[in-house]
Design a protein around this motif. Structure first.
Motif, mmCIF file in Angstrom:
data_model
loop_
_atom_site.group_PDB
_atom_site.id
_atom_site.type_symbol
_atom_site.label_atom_id
_atom_site.label_comp_id
_atom_site.label_asym_id
_atom_site.label_seq_id
_atom_site.Cartn_x
_atom_site.Cartn_y
_atom_site.Cartn_z
ATOM 1 N N GLU A 215 -9.197 1.174 -2.244
ATOM 2 C CA GLU A 215 -7.945 0.541 -1.830
ATOM 3 C C GLU A 215 -6.796 1.126 -2.648
ATOM 4 O O GLU A 215 -6.997 1.966 -3.536
ATOM 5 N N HIS A 216 -5.576 0.703 -2.335
ATOM 6 C CA HIS A 216 -4.380 1.356 -2.866
ATOM 7 C C HIS A 216 -4.174 1.143 -4.361
ATOM 8 O O HIS A 216 -3.859 2.089 -5.088
ATOM 9 N N ARG B 243 -4.812 7.570 5.030
ATOM 10 C CA ARG B 243 -4.320 6.217 5.260
ATOM 11 C C ARG B 243 -2.822 6.173 5.537
ATOM 12 O O ARG B 243 -2.208 5.104 5.497
ATOM 13 N N TYR C 4 1.996 1.968 -3.685
ATOM 14 C CA TYR C 4 0.939 2.461 -4.579
ATOM 15 C C TYR C 4 0.472 3.862 -4.196
ATOM 16 O O TYR C 4 0.213 4.695 -5.083
ATOM 17 N N PHE C 5 0.380 4.136 -2.912
ATOM 18 C CA PHE C 5 -0.058 5.476 -2.504
ATOM 19 C C PHE C 5 1.035 6.520 -2.764
ATOM 20 O O PHE C 5 0.729 7.647 -3.174
ATOM 21 N N SER D 103 0.823 -1.208 0.000
ATOM 22 C CA SER D 103 0.000 0.000 0.000
ATOM 23 C C SER D 103 0.857 1.257 0.000
ATOM 24 O O SER D 103 0.491 2.266 -0.613
ATOM 25 N N THR D 104 2.007 1.190 0.667
ATOM 26 C CA THR D 104 2.907 2.351 0.694
ATOM 27 C C THR D 104 3.380 2.693 -0.712
ATOM 28 O O THR D 104 3.364 3.862 -1.124
ATOM 29 N N TYR E 110 -4.455 4.134 -7.158
ATOM 30 C CA TYR E 110 -3.268 4.496 -7.946
ATOM 31 C C TYR E 110 -3.559 4.426 -9.441
ATOM 32 O O TYR E 110 -3.250 5.366 -10.195
ATOM 33 N N ILE F 132 -6.186 9.170 0.310
ATOM 34 C CA ILE F 132 -4.806 8.668 0.389
ATOM 35 C C ILE F 132 -4.133 9.126 1.677
ATOM 36 O O ILE F 132 -3.602 8.311 2.447
#
Length: 604
Positions: A314-315, A343, A94-95, A91-92, A319, A340
């Motif tokens: 979601e991520h 989160r 993609y965000f 997730s890190t 993205y 974003i």
């Protein structure tokens, strides 16, 4: 010795239509009817002033509210699992990638960089949900690059990536081709051979000979990633051989874009199509409109997107949606950026969004916390959720939670709902009292009966005096000489609460002393918040307070999580898993009950 007592007769429930006589709900029961006469006590009101706003602290309140907001689903309810603040590399990446597309960075950039470096040595495996190690490495290396950083253990990472290379030049992980992921990682690490390997990939990339959606998706994805890797190396892919052949195939797709971007098309395909059209100069106004409408239809109420069209952001989906918007010359809306940033984990990095399962009981607890801490409540969404859940509420705890959620949020009940609550309360009371022994033997059923009595008061449903006296007599048979009930903490607390809910006005000095003496390390039980809140409620119902209030407040402070919410007990204060809404609800209930003993103290 606990006596056997006599059986409780069938209950008589009075439906009070005239509110003028509803006062008999709190009518005291004549004490001479009790099997055991408890020692009476003087109610106390002595407690030092407590400024609860200062006790909780503004930063903690804000972080708690933020975590609670993340727990609300699109249907308006709140989840029944804690929102963890643990960051994940997937997730890190993609965000961070999404933010970089609009020249933004995480708010906690420095902490994120520190967190990334901290997880290098194990190749990001402890913080990755990707099924293979190479994915975690790719996400970690590319996240650092996007933040203008490089890994400290570059050589070890390169060796690890190269271990995935096969004799045919491909990189495989878990039986799947992950060549583009490996090559991008190696190029980002300035590994010299990666350039030639990327060119080999370019020349081996050929359009499918016949139309097959799966093959088309694979081709479009591979084309985009290979072009992006070549751009990282500063190579003009338009000057390479076979470019025109590849472009011709993409042009054919652009001429039938609507069928390619059907409602079921995953967002990564929408983004890659937008990307290859942009990079080949084939993006016209009609294609832009089709892509934009597709993205508009896929945007969710929380501001995010889901890669496969589910109902939560979601991520990956977010993205790819932002990537597609940028490729067609658009920008994401402000609420998407808020989605974003909301989160970001306080530890650095970003949490992993997941589908949330709502629960009316947890929803009530969250509404209580929001109301107590001055948070915002979306009453429209909440009302829709409660209306839906009310139609299937068939147990006391759920019914009571929904009713109090309506009231806490200031949502008025129409006549039909009021009648429904009333009828269900009567039905459940009658059901309980067909087997009355369970009311006075099992703490779970004692709690449910207490909630029904409380709900009955609010709905003018009154249990007949004789029946209440019989239940009180039965409970008092379990009272021991030391003031406890069955020498059990939970049973004693529930017995006291139930007696007072029945209108008995139970206040016994021995029981108070026994409960006070069970305090350990500031709380009760382990100590834990469940036991502590239960005892405080029992003491409060007798007009008493804990003997060691300072110890209790210290206990609460010790389990107050630094990044919002409370934990149930000691042990995880500084970890990712510290805090949940149930524990927070119990802690605030304790503080509220303590503040009732000090009229100069307001909760907030």
């Amino acid at each position: 010795m606990v006596g056997t007592g006599r059986a409780i007769p069938f209950i008589l429930i009075l439906l009070v239509v005239n509110s003028a006589i509803s006062g008999c709900i709190s009518e005291s029961l004549p004490k001479e009817t009790a099997t055991k006469e408890p020692q009476t006590c003087q109610k106390t009101n002595s407690m030092k002033p407590l400024n609860l706003s200062d006790f909780l602290e503004d930063q903690w309140i804000n972080m708690t509210l933020r975590r609670l907001y993340l727990g609300q689903t699109t249907d308006g309810g709140f989840l029944d699992d804690p929102i963890l603040i643990q960051p994940y590399i997937d997730s890190t990446y993609y965000f961070i990638s999404a933010l970089s597309l609009i020249n933004e960075s995480p708010h906690n950039k420095e902490r994120t960089i520190k967190w990334l470096h901290l997880n290098e040595n194990n190749f990001f495996q402890n913080v990755s949900k990707y099924p293979d190690e190479l994915g975690g490495i790719y996400f970690g290396v590319m996240s650092l690059k996007l933040l203008n950083e490089a890994p400290h253990n570059r050589n070890e990472i390169i060796k690890r990536v190269l271990s995935y290379r096969q004799k045919n030049g491909k990189f495989t992980c878990n039986g799947m081709d992950c060549t583009w992921m490996a090559l991008k990682t190696l190029v980002a690490l300035n590994y010299t051979k990666a350039g030639n390997w990327t060119l080999e990939e370019w020349y081996s990339l050929r359009p499918p000979e016949r139309y097959n959606f799966k093959q088309v998706v694979e081709y479009i994805s591979s084309f985009y990633h290979t072009v992006e890797t070549l751009e990282m190396m500063g190579i003009d892919y338009k000057m390479l051989k076979t470019y025109e052949e590849k472009k011709d195939f993409i042009q054919n797709i652009s001429q039938d874009l609507i069928s390619h971007l059907n409602p079921r098309a995953p967002l990564f395909y929408v983004a890659y199509v937008a990307g290859v059209l942009n990079k080949t100069g084939l993006l016209d106004s009609e294609s832009r409109d089709i892509i934009y409408r597709t993205l508009e239809e896929r945007k969710l109420d929380d501001g995010g997107y889901h890669i496969f069209g589910d109902n939560y952001g979601e991520h990956q989906g977010t993205y790819f949606a932002i990537m597609a918007l940028i490729m067609i010359g658009e920008e994401p809306d402000r609420d998407t950026l808020e989605f974003i940033h909301n989160r970001e984990s306080p530890f650095g990095g970003f949490i992993f969004p997941q589908k949330l399962k709502t629960n009316p009981i947890e929803t009530y607890k969250t509404v209580y916390i929001l109301k107590t801490l001055g948070g915002d409540i979306d009453r429209i969404k909440l009302k829709d959720y409660l209306d839906k859940e009310l139609s299937r509420a068939n147990d006391p705890k759920t019914l009571w939670s929904i009713y109090d959620s309506y009231k806490l949020a200031g949502i008025e009940l129409d006549k039909n709902k009021w009648e429904y609550f009333r009828n269900m309360t009567v039905f459940l009371l009658e059901k309980y009292l067909k087997n009355p022994d369970i009311i006075t033997n099992d703490p779970v059923h004692m709690e449910h009966f207490i909630l029904l009595l409380d709900l009955g008061k609010k709905l003018n449903v009154i249990v007949e005096n004789g029946t209440r006296r019989d239940i009180a007599d039965k409970l008092l048979e379990y009272r021991e000489k030391d003031g406890s009930f069955k020498h059990n903490l939970e049973f004693t607390a529930y017995s006291v609460i139930l007696l007072n809910e029945l209108g008995y006005e139970y206040c016994d000095q021995k029981t108070i002393a026994w409960l006070q003496n069970q305090q350990t390390e500031g709380g009760w039980g382990a100590p834990d918040l469940y036991s502590t809140e239960l005892v405080i409620e029992a003491l409060t119902s007798m007009g008493a307070v804990p003997r060691d209030i300072d110890g209790l407040l210290k206990f609460l402070k010790d389990i107050q999580c630094p990044y919002g919410e409370f934990d149930m007990s000691y042990g995880s204060k500084n970890s990712y898993v510290c805090g949940d809404s149930y524990a927070t609800y119990l802690a605030l209930r304790i503080l509220e009950m303590l503040s009732l003993h000090d009229q100069s103290s307001k909760l907030l």
